[in-house]
Design a protein around this motif. Structure first.
Motif, PDB file in Angstrom:
ATOM      1  N   ILE A 126       0.835  -1.200   0.000  1.00  0.00           N
ATOM      2  CA  ILE A 126       0.000   0.000   0.000  1.00  0.00           C
ATOM      3  C   ILE A 126       0.870   1.251   0.000  1.00  0.00           C
ATOM      4  O   ILE A 126       0.577   2.230  -0.709  1.00  0.00           O
ATOM      5  CB  ILE A 126      -0.947  -0.022   1.209  1.00  0.00           C
ATOM      6  CG1 ILE A 126      -1.959  -1.179   1.063  1.00  0.00           C
ATOM      7  CG2 ILE A 126      -1.671   1.304   1.368  1.00  0.00           C
ATOM      8  CD1 ILE A 126      -2.870  -1.366   2.253  1.00  0.00           C
ATOM      9  N   SER A 127       1.948   1.246   0.757  1.00  0.00           N
ATOM     10  CA  SER A 127       2.832   2.412   0.786  1.00  0.00           C
ATOM     11  C   SER A 127       3.458   2.651  -0.577  1.00  0.00           C
ATOM     12  O   SER A 127       3.536   3.792  -1.047  1.00  0.00           O
ATOM     13  CB  SER A 127       3.921   2.212   1.851  1.00  0.00           C
ATOM     14  OG  SER A 127       3.348   2.072   3.134  1.00  0.00           O
ATOM     15  N   ASP A 128       3.915   1.589  -1.239  1.00  0.00           N
ATOM     16  CA  ASP A 128       4.501   1.750  -2.572  1.00  0.00           C
ATOM     17  C   ASP A 128       3.464   2.272  -3.564  1.00  0.00           C
ATOM     18  O   ASP A 128       3.759   3.124  -4.408  1.00  0.00           O
ATOM     19  CB  ASP A 128       5.071   0.413  -3.069  1.00  0.00           C
ATOM     20  CG  ASP A 128       6.295   0.002  -2.266  1.00  0.00           C
ATOM     21  OD1 ASP A 128       6.865   0.872  -1.587  1.00  0.00           O
ATOM     22  OD2 ASP A 128       6.662  -1.181  -2.298  1.00  0.00           O
ATOM     23  N   ALA A 129       2.243   1.754  -3.478  1.00  0.00           N
ATOM     24  CA  ALA A 129       1.201   2.172  -4.431  1.00  0.00           C
ATOM     25  C   ALA A 129       0.837   3.635  -4.262  1.00  0.00           C
ATOM     26  O   ALA A 129       0.555   4.321  -5.251  1.00  0.00           O
ATOM     27  CB  ALA A 129      -0.045   1.297  -4.256  1.00  0.00           C
ATOM     28  N   LEU A 130       0.864   4.123  -3.013  1.00  0.00           N
ATOM     29  CA  LEU A 130       0.430   5.503  -2.781  1.00  0.00           C
ATOM     30  C   LEU A 130       1.576   6.495  -2.825  1.00  0.00           C
ATOM     31  O   LEU A 130       1.357   7.660  -3.149  1.00  0.00           O
ATOM     32  CB  LEU A 130      -0.270   5.610  -1.419  1.00  0.00           C
ATOM     33  CG  LEU A 130      -1.569   4.822  -1.265  1.00  0.00           C
ATOM     34  CD1 LEU A 130      -2.133   5.004   0.113  1.00  0.00           C
ATOM     35  CD2 LEU A 130      -2.596   5.235  -2.317  1.00  0.00           C
ATOM     36  N   ASP A 131       2.789   6.071  -2.509  1.00  0.00           N
ATOM     37  CA  ASP A 131       3.900   7.013  -2.414  1.00  0.00           C
ATOM     38  C   ASP A 131       4.731   7.082  -3.674  1.00  0.00           C
ATOM     39  O   ASP A 131       5.368   8.093  -3.932  1.00  0.00           O
ATOM     40  CB  ASP A 131       4.824   6.637  -1.243  1.00  0.00           C
ATOM     41  CG  ASP A 131       4.120   6.810   0.093  1.00  0.00           C
ATOM     42  OD1 ASP A 131       3.106   7.523   0.120  1.00  0.00           O
ATOM     43  OD2 ASP A 131       4.570   6.220   1.088  1.00  0.00           O
ATOM     44  N   THR A 132       4.763   6.004  -4.471  1.00  0.00           N
ATOM     45  CA  THR A 132       5.669   5.983  -5.620  1.00  0.00           C
ATOM     46  C   THR A 132       5.263   6.981  -6.674  1.00  0.00           C
ATOM     47  O   THR A 132       6.072   7.712  -7.212  1.00  0.00           O
ATOM     48  CB  THR A 132       5.705   4.568  -6.233  1.00  0.00           C
ATOM     49  OG1 THR A 132       6.091   3.656  -5.218  1.00  0.00           O
ATOM     50  CG2 THR A 132       6.693   4.523  -7.390  1.00  0.00           C
ATOM     51  N   VAL A 133       3.983   7.050  -7.022  1.00  0.00           N
ATOM     52  CA  VAL A 133       3.503   7.930  -8.085  1.00  0.00           C
ATOM     53  C   VAL A 133       2.405   8.804  -7.502  1.00  0.00           C
ATOM     54  O   VAL A 133       1.224   8.514  -7.655  1.00  0.00           O
ATOM     55  CB  VAL A 133       2.970   7.135  -9.292  1.00  0.00           C
ATOM     56  CG1 VAL A 133       2.701   8.063 -10.458  1.00  0.00           C
ATOM     57  CG2 VAL A 133       3.954   6.054  -9.695  1.00  0.00           C
ATOM     58  N   PRO A 134       2.755   9.878  -6.802  1.00  0.00           N
ATOM     59  CA  PRO A 134       1.705  10.686  -6.174  1.00  0.00           C
ATOM     60  C   PRO A 134       0.794  11.379  -7.155  1.00  0.00           C
ATOM     61  O   PRO A 134      -0.335  11.679  -6.837  1.00  0.00           O
ATOM     62  CB  PRO A 134       2.524  11.703  -5.367  1.00  0.00           C
ATOM     63  CG  PRO A 134       3.847  11.753  -6.033  1.00  0.00           C
ATOM     64  CD  PRO A 134       4.105  10.379  -6.573  1.00  0.00           C
ATOM     65  N   LEU A 152      16.296  12.824 -12.646  1.00  0.00           N
ATOM     66  CA  LEU A 152      15.966  11.672 -13.482  1.00  0.00           C
ATOM     67  C   LEU A 152      15.910  10.395 -12.662  1.00  0.00           C
ATOM     68  O   LEU A 152      15.086   9.512 -12.926  1.00  0.00           O
ATOM     69  CB  LEU A 152      16.994  11.544 -14.612  1.00  0.00           C
ATOM     70  CG  LEU A 152      16.879  10.329 -15.532  1.00  0.00           C
ATOM     71  CD1 LEU A 152      15.557  10.351 -16.289  1.00  0.00           C
ATOM     72  CD2 LEU A 152      18.041  10.287 -16.516  1.00  0.00           C
ATOM     73  N   GLN A 153      16.768  10.283 -11.668  1.00  0.00           N
ATOM     74  CA  GLN A 153      16.823   9.064 -10.867  1.00  0.00           C
ATOM     75  C   GLN A 153      15.622   8.887  -9.952  1.00  0.00           C
ATOM     76  O   GLN A 153      15.435   7.816  -9.387  1.00  0.00           O
ATOM     77  CB  GLN A 153      18.111   9.064 -10.043  1.00  0.00           C
ATOM     78  CG  GLN A 153      19.369   9.014 -10.906  1.00  0.00           C
ATOM     79  CD  GLN A 153      20.631   9.258 -10.113  1.00  0.00           C
ATOM     80  OE1 GLN A 153      20.578   9.664  -8.956  1.00  0.00           O
ATOM     81  NE2 GLN A 153      21.784   9.030 -10.736  1.00  0.00           N
ATOM     82  N   SER A 154      14.810   9.940  -9.801  1.00  0.00           N
ATOM     83  CA  SER A 154      13.639   9.841  -8.923  1.00  0.00           C
ATOM     84  C   SER A 154      12.321  10.059  -9.648  1.00  0.00           C
ATOM     85  O   SER A 154      11.280  10.130  -9.009  1.00  0.00           O
ATOM     86  CB  SER A 154      13.758  10.872  -7.792  1.00  0.00           C
ATOM     87  OG  SER A 154      13.795  12.187  -8.320  1.00  0.00           O
ATOM     88  N   THR A 155      12.343  10.171 -10.976  1.00  0.00           N
ATOM     89  CA  THR A 155      11.107  10.433 -11.713  1.00  0.00           C
ATOM     90  C   THR A 155      10.323   9.141 -11.921  1.00  0.00           C
ATOM     91  O   THR A 155      10.835   8.028 -11.765  1.00  0.00           O
ATOM     92  CB  THR A 155      11.417  11.057 -13.079  1.00  0.00           C
ATOM     93  OG1 THR A 155      12.361  10.209 -13.776  1.00  0.00           O
ATOM     94  CG2 THR A 155      11.988  12.431 -12.926  1.00  0.00           C
ATOM     95  N   THR A 156       9.082   9.311 -12.313  1.00  0.00           N
ATOM     96  CA  THR A 156       8.221   8.174 -12.607  1.00  0.00           C
ATOM     97  C   THR A 156       8.515   7.658 -14.016  1.00  0.00           C
ATOM     98  O   THR A 156       9.115   8.373 -14.832  1.00  0.00           O
ATOM     99  CB  THR A 156       6.747   8.593 -12.509  1.00  0.00           C
ATOM    100  OG1 THR A 156       6.490   9.593 -13.509  1.00  0.00           O
ATOM    101  CG2 THR A 156       6.435   9.172 -11.142  1.00  0.00           C
ATOM    102  N   PRO A 157       8.084   6.439 -14.330  1.00  0.00           N
ATOM    103  CA  PRO A 157       8.353   5.913 -15.677  1.00  0.00           C
ATOM    104  C   PRO A 157       7.777   6.777 -16.789  1.00  0.00           C
ATOM    105  O   PRO A 157       8.362   6.849 -17.880  1.00  0.00           O
ATOM    106  CB  PRO A 157       7.691   4.524 -15.638  1.00  0.00           C
ATOM    107  CG  PRO A 157       7.704   4.138 -14.196  1.00  0.00           C
ATOM    108  CD  PRO A 157       7.514   5.421 -13.432  1.00  0.00           C
TER     109      PRO A 157
END
Length: 1378
Positions: free
Chosen positions: A57-65, A829-834
């Protein structure tokens, strides 16, 4: 008494609102999850399924805000939670969050999980996990219980309170200290009774919460369908727990100590608000990291009394500032987030870690900085309580103050080596920041690695100072002055007042410039006695008295003129307020006064009065949300402001901005054109000195409107497209990028992005006014979403037609920042979304390629790795498409509208005969950017850039990008397939021009099979042409030919089908079949349309330019025809010539049409916005033929020779006076003349020298042999005449005059035209012969016009796909290649 009856929809709505806030705020979510985990006994005792669900759940909500959470991750987490043997608070909270995040059908499940929290542990849910849900769902039901216990508390302390009261007059501080003495005077029995009462209160709330939560769950299970029977009644309220003690034998309440000396009460969770009788204040300021301190933050303070320090009680009673909305413009102008300005001090003091996170989040927004420095609560603004009455001694106060100072220091401001706040920060290539002297000493000791990451440092010297971080530290220091020793004041030592000058020195730079001090700041200034206090007080009283008189007149006068004078007087007093500003603000912020100003807005017609009224309302609204609420309470007030703004009162937009209307309201206000007009206004001196500039407010509001509407979403957009794409508006908006406020710059950038989306031609205007440095500075302080918008904006600006301009913009981006922009992009770039990585990687790669590609480049390798990874990641199709489009844009060839021309350039290589392909974007309505001053230099720069980018792409990991493109060619996504095919064809084609490194062989292994498959079975002919271009590059070496022979049958069959529509197919067919293919059957022409203009006489001349056809007629008519899909559809005609138009000529560099006529004039026509005659030149002779250049015109008069006419005026000069010229052509300053005697001359117009290409011949058999037509194509001169000497068409080398070939036609060639592959010969009998330009053999013939007519003129389009013929009988016919 029992509250309203709950419904299904109400329960779901309140639970959803609580969870929506939890999902949107990651800091709050992590805090509650930590509290739930701690309540269960710590994270180490949780099952693996719970921890795995927490991670998902944390990955789903925090990775791509910025995007929707992954449904698969949420479903997996729910399955893990369902498998648990027993529910815990943590599992219930995770279930609620997961169900709410699914957004579809998850609201009832989420609400049920929230109610489970109150069933499992009511105290924990009520105090920490879901206080908002408790207040919305449970508090209305339990209100009777709360009132019951409040009455019992009041009666318990009544006796003690009466003893502490006195008859003397008491100040606020005395009242607070008396309240403290009431508690201290309690006896042991009374304190024991009070503790028992509070314990019973908690138990009663738990019983009622659990019962009511079960009742609400039944309502959810019943659903929202209509019932036949009424719902069951809610459970009865419990006011005592005596009869329910058996339910709580294991709750832990009995573990509370009954000893009066313990001084503390514990519950099952160790969680409670500080009891009223607690003697120490340690619980009021819990230690960082303590579980109890974290839990105290979420308690509803209105339901549970706390004992606080007397000076805090005095502060709360004396100063209660209005609540400010987090997102309102007024709040961003008024307050920042710091310990001195926070609305909840207990929250800030209880967790320095959480505060640090919030401070970092607030620092990302430029408008979140405080407008004025707020005085601290324990500042010297008023005397502190006496030491004997203070619960805390001086040492404790000093210690707490120092802890607060340490806790509020952001960790990013501290050097990891020295542990001190940065003085000269430098950021290394690894992304770590250190104090300059510390890292220099580290390097001087012989170390060559980063102290934290241990990565090797390549640079020999340290980079420049990180000025952005240094400015942030300076702003933080202004907001948080250095800690000073705090000593308990004595009654004999009054506090030192803070003067306005001191307050001004301590205040940070405001986000928007405010003209007068904040009322919060002035209101907290001390009024300590001074030698001038009596004089100041008298001045203040005098000013306040005058203000009251003006306000009274404004609110009571029935005369408009008197009210208007009052407004002007109030404005003068406001500016001269000085020390009386707080009193002025209090007097003016009342609703009655606000309504008086609004009445002035409704009735006054004086521009000055209206401006002053709006100014005063804006000043008040920027300081108090109560004023905003008063103004927005009546819709007509807002409508009045909008109407005034539309009528030209630009200051009104500032007040509209401060009212924070929603986007829907902004659209309904229909202010789009007024906002555009305000932005277009030239910057003028702001006489009123408004708190926000009208142009800045207009930019922000327009950005919000455009973000809501989108491109092409509505039939009637809120802002007309013509207004957005006007050059003046675009240039004005580009200038706003230099604004001081970062929010304004970001809003202006969003507007410009919309302008580019509407019309790509705006890019050149934006680049002319672009302040790259301001945009780059904004990049370092905005959030991730805005950072990506800035990167996308810069990437769009690089899509320019001129390569030199694009490289200039790239250099400005690379060098415009105070420190390495490339390194910043690399870290980002190292922290952006796909879905963001391709755009960021594309910009980083272009910056790296400004210089010749090196063997090793960290930036290039990271960018290429990101692009390849995105191409290979099939789980994100959008990311794959963006990566392919990024590579397709890298060649750097764009149209004037910003459309990439890679596909068109490859189709041109294939010599595809598609008449209407997208490369024909230019039209009569809008032209190109004009001729480039140095076309050769631009072409060289473009070719060099294309070579560098291709080399960088194919050399990475030995052509790894080609392998990724091969995988994309197998995709069923049509857009991804098309973009990948263009990229693959371009890279394979460029391999022929790059050094041989063996990548071509790797490309054959990856792509050959896919390209053959595309060639054989692609639905679109252009896709097959692209495959042909790539396969042709493979045929340049022996190994490539051998590999292609594996698929020889499929290739030959397809090439035979395409040979009639592509010259490249014919060329490949000859190579694969040893030159045995004949070209006679390759060209087939089909008549497309015809037009009868016999009423206008003969068709004397025709020109084909872009997608339009121009024809001249013998009666002086000039006609414009459509040359694209509806070919020969009449668009416009004009008859300004009085006699026959003999010739037409186009000057492409100026997009002008020139017509020569027998009426002795040359007319110049503009066709950008429709055909119109712009200039007329008198030639004094009939014009038989015409050729034009940028500075002059050459025409054949009725007599001998050729005359030249300068556009700047002057007498025409005669050239070649001894010859009677029949035809001519002007190319690169050289005039080629075909004469009646058969001679051909070349005249250099610059020097006047004459060269003879073919001498004149005497009459043959009594017949003349004139040169009827003449054309120059690819350095060859084609001349058409009679076949008396065996060849009617001769071909000469225009540079050395050598005869290089001839066409043995038997026709008398009256007109000829040459295309890339064919030569068309028009004869006097109406026949048009078609000859191969390469083989000089006849391919076919066409018949134009009726019987007995002759071909007067011919023209072909730029691609040689369409032939247009005009005949002497007034007909125009068009043929197309099939």
């Amino acid at each position: 008494m029992a509250g309203p009856t709950p419904t299904y929809s109400a329960v779901v709505a309140h639970a959803s609102a609580f969870l929506a806030e939890l999902i949107a705020d990651p800091l709050l979510r992590r805090h509650l999850l930590s509290a739930a985990a701690a309540a269960d006994g710590g994270g180490g005792q949780h099952t693996a399924a719970t921890l795995q669900a927490l991670s998902l759940i944390s990955d789903a909500l925090d990775t791509v805000p910025s995007a929707s959470p992954s449904p698969s991750s949420l479903r997996a987490a729910e399955r893990l939670l369902l498998s648990l043997p027993a529910a815990t608070p943590l599992s219930c909270l995770l279930s609620a969050i997961s169900s709410a995040a699914r957004r579809r059908g998850g609201a009832p499940s989420a609400a049920s999980a929230v109610l489970d929290l109150f069933v499992l542990d009511p105290a924990l849910a009520r105090h920490e996990l879901a206080p908002a849900a408790f207040e919305a769902l449970f508090a209305p039901r339990l209100l009777a219980v709360m009132r019951h216990f409040a009455t019992r508390r009041a009666s318990a302390v009544a006796a003690v309170a009466s003893a502490a009261q006195g008859d003397e007059e008491r100040s606020d501080e005395t009242v607070a200290l008396s309240a403290m003495r009431v508690l201290s005077l309690m006896s042991g029995a009374q304190a024991h009774e009070m503790r028992g009462l509070e314990r019973e209160y908690e138990m009663v709330l738990d019983v009622n919460c659990k019962a009511y939560a079960l009742y609400l769950k039944k309502i959810l299970e019943a659903g929202e369908a209509p019932r036949m029977t009424p719902p069951p009644p809610p459970p009865e309220l419990v006011f005592t727990v005596g009869q329910h003690a058996d339910e709580y034998e294991n709750t832990g309440y009995e573990e509370a100590s009954t000893d009066a000396d313990d001084g503390a009460v514990s519950s099952q969770n160790g969680v409670r608000n500080n009891p009223m009788w607690a003697e120490a204040e340690g619980d009021m300021y819990p230690r960082q990291g303590s579980v109890k301190g974290r839990r105290e933050m979420m308690r509803p303070p209105s339901l549970y009394p706390q004992r606080v320090a007397p000076h805090l009680i005095v502060q709360q009673q004396k100063k209660q500032p209005p609540q400010v909305g987090r997102g309102s413009p007024a709040s961003r102008l008024r307050a920042g987030y710091s310990p001195a300005t926070a609305s909840d001090e207990s929250t800030e003091d209880s967790s320095s870690e959480l505060y640090t996170g919030k401070q970092e989040k607030q620092a990302a927004s430029p408008l979140s900085k405080p407008r004025r420095a707020q005085p601290r609560a324990n500042d010297g603004a008023r005397p502190s309580p006496e030491p004997s009455r203070s619960p805390m001694g001086g040492d404790a106060e000093l210690s707490r103050h120092q802890q607060q100072q340490a806790a509020t220091t952001p960790k990013d401001f501290v050097c990891p080596i020295t542990s001190q706040v940065f003085d000269d920060p430098v950021t290394l290539e690894t992304g770590q920041t250190y104090e300059r002297r510390a890292i220099q000493e580290w390097l001087d000791r012989g170390n060559a690695t980063c102290p934290i990451t241990r990565q090797h440092l390549h640079g020999g010297s340290l980079p420049k100072t990180n000025y952005v971080l240094k400015r942030l530290i300076a702003g933080w220091r202004e907001q948080s002055p250095p800690a000073t020793p705090i000593t308990p004041p004595t009654p004999a030592t009054p506090a030192v007042p803070r003067t306005p000058a001191t307050a001004k020195m301590e205040s940070p730079a405001p986000a928007f410039k405010i003209n007068s001090p904040s009322p919060d700041a002035t209101g907290s200034q001390a009024s300590a006695p001074s030698p001038t206090s009596v004089i100041v007080q008298a001045t203040v009283e005098s000013a306040v008295g005058e203000l009251r008189a003006a306000v009274s007149c404004l609110c009571t006068s029935e005369e408009l003129a008197e009210s208007e004078k009052s407004v002007l007087r109030i404005e003068r007093l406001w500016r001269e307020a000085g020390a009386a500003e707080q009193a002025f603000f209090s007097a003016l912020a009342k609703p009655a006064v606000i309504n008086g100003f609004v009445e002035i807005l409704f009735n006054s017609v004086s521009a000055q009065v209206l401006q002053v009224a709006v100014f005063l309302l804006a000043e008040l609204a920027s300081r108090d949300d109560g004023v905003v609420q008063t103004l927005t309470r009546v819709d007509t007030d807002v409508d009045c402001l909008v109407a005034l703004f539309k009528k030209g009162l630009v200051e009104a937009v500032v007040l509209i901005f401060l009212l924070s209307p929603s986007v829907e309201q902004l659209v309904e206000m229909d202010m789009g054109e007024a906002l555009v007009a305000t932005i277009r206004r030239a910057d003028e001196a702001d006489a009123l000195n408004m708190c926000v500039k009208p142009k800045s407010a207009s930019v922000i509001l327009l950005s919000q409107i455009l973000s809501e509407s989108g491109v092409g979403r509505e039939s009637t957009p809120p802002v007309p497209r013509s207004s957005l794409v006007s050059e003046r508006f675009v240039r004005s908006t580009a200038l706003v990028l230099e604004a001081e406020q970062v929010e304004v710059r970001v809003a202006a950038m969003r507007i410009l992005m919309r302008c580019i989306a509407e019309d790509g031609h705006c890019r050149s205007s934006i680049v002319e006014k672009l302040a790259v440095g301001a945009v780059l500075d904004a990049f370092h302080v905005v959030g991730d979403a805005d950072k990506f918008e800035i990167v996308r904006f810069l990437s769009e600006l690089l899509k320019l037609k001129k390569r030199s301009t694009a490289e200039r913009v790239l250099r400005a981006i690379k060098e415009g920042s105070s420190f390495s922009m490339m390194h910043t992009l690399l870290v980002y770039l190292q922290s952006t979304t796909p879905e963001q990585s391709p755009v960021v990687a594309g910009l980083l790669l272009q910056l790296d390629l400004l210089v010749e590609p090196r063997k090793i480049s960290m930036y290039r390798e990271e960018a290429m790795d990101s692009l390849v990874q995105c191409l290979k990641n099939s789980d994100f199709p959008r990311s794959q498409l963006l990566a392919a489009e990024t590579i397709m844009n890298l060649p750097g060839k764009f149209s004037s509208s910003g459309r990439p021309l890679a596909r068109s350039a490859l189709l041109k290589l294939a010599r595809v005969k598609e008449r209407y392909r997208q490369s024909q974007e230019l039209s009569v309505v809008r032209g190109t950017d004009g001729a480039e001053d140095d076309a050769a230099g631009e072409e060289k720069a473009a070719s060099e850039w294309e070579r560098k980018t291709a080399y960088a792409l194919v050399s990475h990991e030995f052509g790894l990008v080609l392998e990724a493109l091969s995988e994309c060619l197998e995709s069923k996504n049509a857009e991804l397939f098309a973009a990948s095919l263009v990229c693959a064809a371009w890279l394979v084609h460029m391999l022929s021009f790059l050094p041989d490194t063996g990548v071509l062989g790797a490309a054959r292994v990856c792509l050959l099979r896919q390209l053959v498959l595309v060639l054989r079975s692609a639905k679109h002919g252009s896709d097959r042409a692209l495959a042909m271009v790539a396969l042709r590059s493979f045929m340049n070496d022996r190994e490539g030919m051998q590999d292609i022979t594996t698929y020889i049958k499929d290739v030959l069959r397809t090439l035979r089908e395409l040979k009639k529509s592509s010259g490249l197919a014919f060329e490949m067919l000859k190579l694969l079949s040893d030159g045995q293919e004949s070209s006679i059957d390759m060209w087939n022409h089909k008549e497309l349309n015809n037009a009868d203009c016999s009423s206008n006489g003969e068709v004397t001349s025709i020109v084909y330019y872009k997608s339009y056809i121009f024809s001249g007629h013998s009666d002086g008519t000039l006609k414009v025809w459509e040359g694209s899909e509806n070919i020969l559809r009449l668009v416009q005609e004009s008859q300004e010539h009085t006699k026959a138009i003999t010739s037409l000529s186009i000057l492409p560099s100026e997009e002008k049409l020139y017509s020569g006529s027998m009426d002795r004039t040359i007319r110049v026509w503009q066709f950008r916005d429709g055909l119109r005659c712009a200039e007329v030149y008198d030639t004094r002779d009939p014009v038989q033929n015409l050729a034009v250049a940028s500075a002059m015109a050459c025409f054949v008069p009725q007599g001998a020779g050729v005359k030249t006419l300068s556009w700047n005026g002057g007498t025409p000069k005669v050239l070649n006076p001894s010859k009677s010229v029949r035809s001519m052509a002007l190319v690169h300053g050289k005039l080629f003349c075909g004469c009646n005697d058969g001679s051909i001359q070349e005249i250099d117009l610059a020097s006047g020298t004459l060269g003879v290409i073919q001498p004149g011949n005497k009459r043959i058999l009594g017949k003349s042999n004139p040169v009827y037509s003449l054309q120059v194509h690819d350095g060859l001169l084609y001349t058409g005449s009679t076949p008396l000497d065996g060849a009617s068409v001769k071909i000469w080398n225009s540079s050395n005059y050598n005869l290089v070939g001839s066409i043995p036609s038997a026709a008398e060639v009256r007109s000829l035209v040459v295309s890339a592959d064919l030569v068309y010969l028009g004869s006097r009998n109406g026949a048009v012969e078609i000859w191969s330009r390469e083989k000089l053999i006849k391919i076919g013939a066409l018949q134009a016009g009726g019987a007995g007519c002759r071909v007067q003129c011919m023209a072909v389009d730029a691609d040689g796909d369409v032939l247009v013929v005009g005949t002497s009988d007034g007909k125009i016919q068009a043929w197309g290649l099939t």
